[in-house]
Design a protein around this motif. Structure first.
Motif, short mmCIF file in Angstrom:
data_model
loop_
_atom_site.label_atom_id
_atom_site.label_comp_id
_atom_site.label_asym_id
_atom_site.label_seq_id
_atom_site.Cartn_x
_atom_site.Cartn_y
_atom_site.Cartn_z
N VAL A 189 48.67 28.82 31.04
CA VAL A 189 49.35 29.41 31.43
C VAL A 189 50.42 29.05 32.33
CG1 VAL A 189 50.44 31.74 32.11
CG2 VAL A 189 48.40 31.86 31.35
N LEU A 190 52.29 28.61 31.89
CA LEU A 190 53.12 27.18 32.36
C LEU A 190 54.42 28.98 32.98
CD1 LEU A 190 52.79 25.01 29.50
CD2 LEU A 190 51.22 24.71 31.30
N PHE A 191 54.18 28.62 34.22
CA PHE A 191 55.22 29.44 34.82
C PHE A 191 56.16 28.66 35.29
CE2 PHE A 191 51.46 30.94 35.21
CZ PHE A 191 51.90 32.76 35.86
N ASP A 192 57.82 28.82 34.99
CA ASP A 192 59.40 28.24 35.70
C ASP A 192 59.47 28.60 37.04
OD1 ASP A 192 61.65 26.43 35.12
OD2 ASP A 192 62.29 29.29 35.29
N SER B 92 41.68 35.15 37.02
CA SER B 92 41.22 34.94 35.64
C SER B 92 40.22 33.36 35.34
CB SER B 92 41.26 34.80 34.20
OG SER B 92 42.51 34.32 34.30
N GLY B 93 39.83 32.55 35.95
CA GLY B 93 38.98 31.16 35.66
C GLY B 93 40.53 30.47 34.95
N LEU B 94 41.90 30.93 34.15
CA LEU B 94 42.95 30.38 33.81
C LEU B 94 43.29 29.01 33.71
CD1 LEU B 94 44.05 32.21 30.88
CD2 LEU B 94 43.06 30.75 30.16
N VAL C 188 54.56 42.28 32.12
CA VAL C 188 53.75 41.50 31.68
C VAL C 188 52.19 41.46 32.46
CG1 VAL C 188 53.29 38.59 31.11
CG2 VAL C 188 55.81 40.52 30.49
N SER C 189 51.16 41.42 31.83
CA SER C 189 50.06 41.21 32.26
C SER C 189 49.03 40.69 31.48
CB SER C 189 49.19 42.51 32.18
OG SER C 189 48.86 42.78 30.66
N LEU C 190 48.17 39.53 31.89
CA LEU C 190 46.58 38.74 31.53
C LEU C 190 46.93 38.90 29.52
CD1 LEU C 190 45.77 36.22 30.76
CD2 LEU C 190 43.89 37.44 32.37
N GLY C 191 46.60 40.57 29.33
CA GLY C 191 46.55 41.08 28.23
C GLY C 191 47.43 39.96 27.35
N THR C 192 49.10 40.28 27.96
CA THR C 192 50.39 40.21 26.96
C THR C 192 50.10 38.44 26.88
OG1 THR C 192 51.21 42.20 28.93
CG2 THR C 192 51.93 40.22 27.31
N ARG D 251 54.16 38.18 41.66
CA ARG D 251 52.34 38.07 42.67
C ARG D 251 51.14 38.72 41.71
NH1 ARG D 251 53.88 35.19 47.69
NH2 ARG D 251 56.02 36.08 48.33
N GLU D 252 51.54 39.85 41.51
CA GLU D 252 50.49 40.23 40.98
C GLU D 252 50.40 40.32 39.21
OE1 GLU D 252 53.09 43.23 43.00
OE2 GLU D 252 53.44 41.54 42.23
N LEU D 253 50.55 39.19 38.17
CA LEU D 253 50.75 38.49 37.56
C LEU D 253 49.74 36.76 37.67
CD1 LEU D 253 50.35 38.46 34.46
CD2 LEU D 253 52.84 36.95 34.69
N LEU D 254 50.63 36.42 39.01
CA LEU D 254 50.13 34.41 39.02
C LEU D 254 48.52 34.80 39.49
CD1 LEU D 254 52.67 33.51 41.67
CD2 LEU D 254 51.13 32.37 39.36
N ALA D 255 48.49 36.46 40.57
CA ALA D 255 47.13 36.22 41.13
C ALA D 255 45.10 36.96 40.20
CB ALA D 255 47.42 37.93 42.14
N GLU D 256 46.20 37.76 39.14
CA GLU D 256 45.62 37.92 37.82
C GLU D 256 45.07 36.62 36.98
OE1 GLU D 256 45.89 41.43 34.29
OE2 GLU D 256 47.21 40.65 34.53
N VAL D 257 45.90 35.65 36.48
CA VAL D 257 46.37 34.82 36.32
C VAL D 257 44.98 33.59 36.67
CG1 VAL D 257 47.02 32.43 35.36
CG2 VAL D 257 48.04 34.56 34.79
#
Length: 222
Positions: free
Chosen positions: A8-11, A104-106, A207-211, A95-101
């Motif tokens: 996953v790559l974030f701007d 996950s170990g991705l 957006v979630s990791l599932g998304t 923060r929630e999405l970053l924590a989920e990613v």
């Protein structure tokens, strides 16, 4: 064909942090020195772009020219001062999405057109960190060229076609798409064109990791 989500790559600006108002303030300040007005339409032209491109645009409107390196320093110093003053706001859902990613170990990375000193100042002011960061200093050409995303995928040792990039600007989305990534777009300013492999949402809260996994998996049908 792809085989699921690999990274996953974030701007940064406009996606992770609400820095566009700070950029606008800084641009107005610099244009005051250069003797010309500045509008939101001008800012829109620079979204997702590099410092050299920004400086070139500013000087193109100037009535009191200055050396390009001086204008770049004014821009950087103005943003660093605003970051140091604690004015960088983290966008909802980040923060929630970053924590989920991360959990996950991705693999994941930051991919920004901002130069490294500013990117580091923004991250430090928010407490956000990334195992890998690609900044405008690291590539010969920045967004909308695919070079930043191609470098991020190389550093993470993953196939760009198995990456999902999260972006807020058309320039950034075009860069990620040209690199072969799927894109989640969260428009921060103006319209975001639809495109194959691109999901447009109103907020990272949507957006979630599932998304991200679904988007990567659905790429097999495009």
């Amino acid at each position: 064909m792809t085989d699921g989500l690999a990274a996953v790559l974030f701007d940064m600006d406009g996606l992770l942090v609400d820095t566009e108002p700070l950029w606008f303030e800084t641009e107005i300040e610099v244009m005051g020195r250069l003797g010309a007005p500045w509008t939101h339409e001008d800012q829109k032209q620079l979204l997702g772009g590099s410092m050299p491109r920004t400086v070139s645009y500013l000087l193109g409107k100037a009535t009191k020219p200055a050396p390009a390196e001086t204008v770049a320093r004014w821009m950087t110093d103005g943003m660093l001062e605003r970051a140091a003053a604690g004015r960088v706001t983290v966008m909802p859902g980040v923060r929630e999405l970053l924590a989920e990613v991360a959990a996950s170990g991705l693999p994941y990375a930051l991919v920004t057109s901002s130069e490294r000193p500013l990117a580091e100042a923004v991250l430090a002011s928010t407490g956000i960190s990334f195992p890998v960061t690609v900044t405008g200093d690291d590539v010969p050409v920045t967004k909308p060229d695919p070079a930043p995303y191609l470098l991020a995928a190389k550093l993470l040792d993953v196939d760009p076609a198995r990456c999902v990039a999260l972006e807020d600007s058309p320039n950034g989305a075009a860069s990620a798409t040209a690199a072969g990534c799927r894109v989640v777009a969260v428009p921060s300013f103006g319209e975001m064109p639809e495109a194959p492999g691109r999901l447009i949402v109103g907020s990272l809260r949507d957006v979630s990791l599932g998304t991200l996994r679904d988007l990567a998996q659905d790429a097999q049908s495009w």
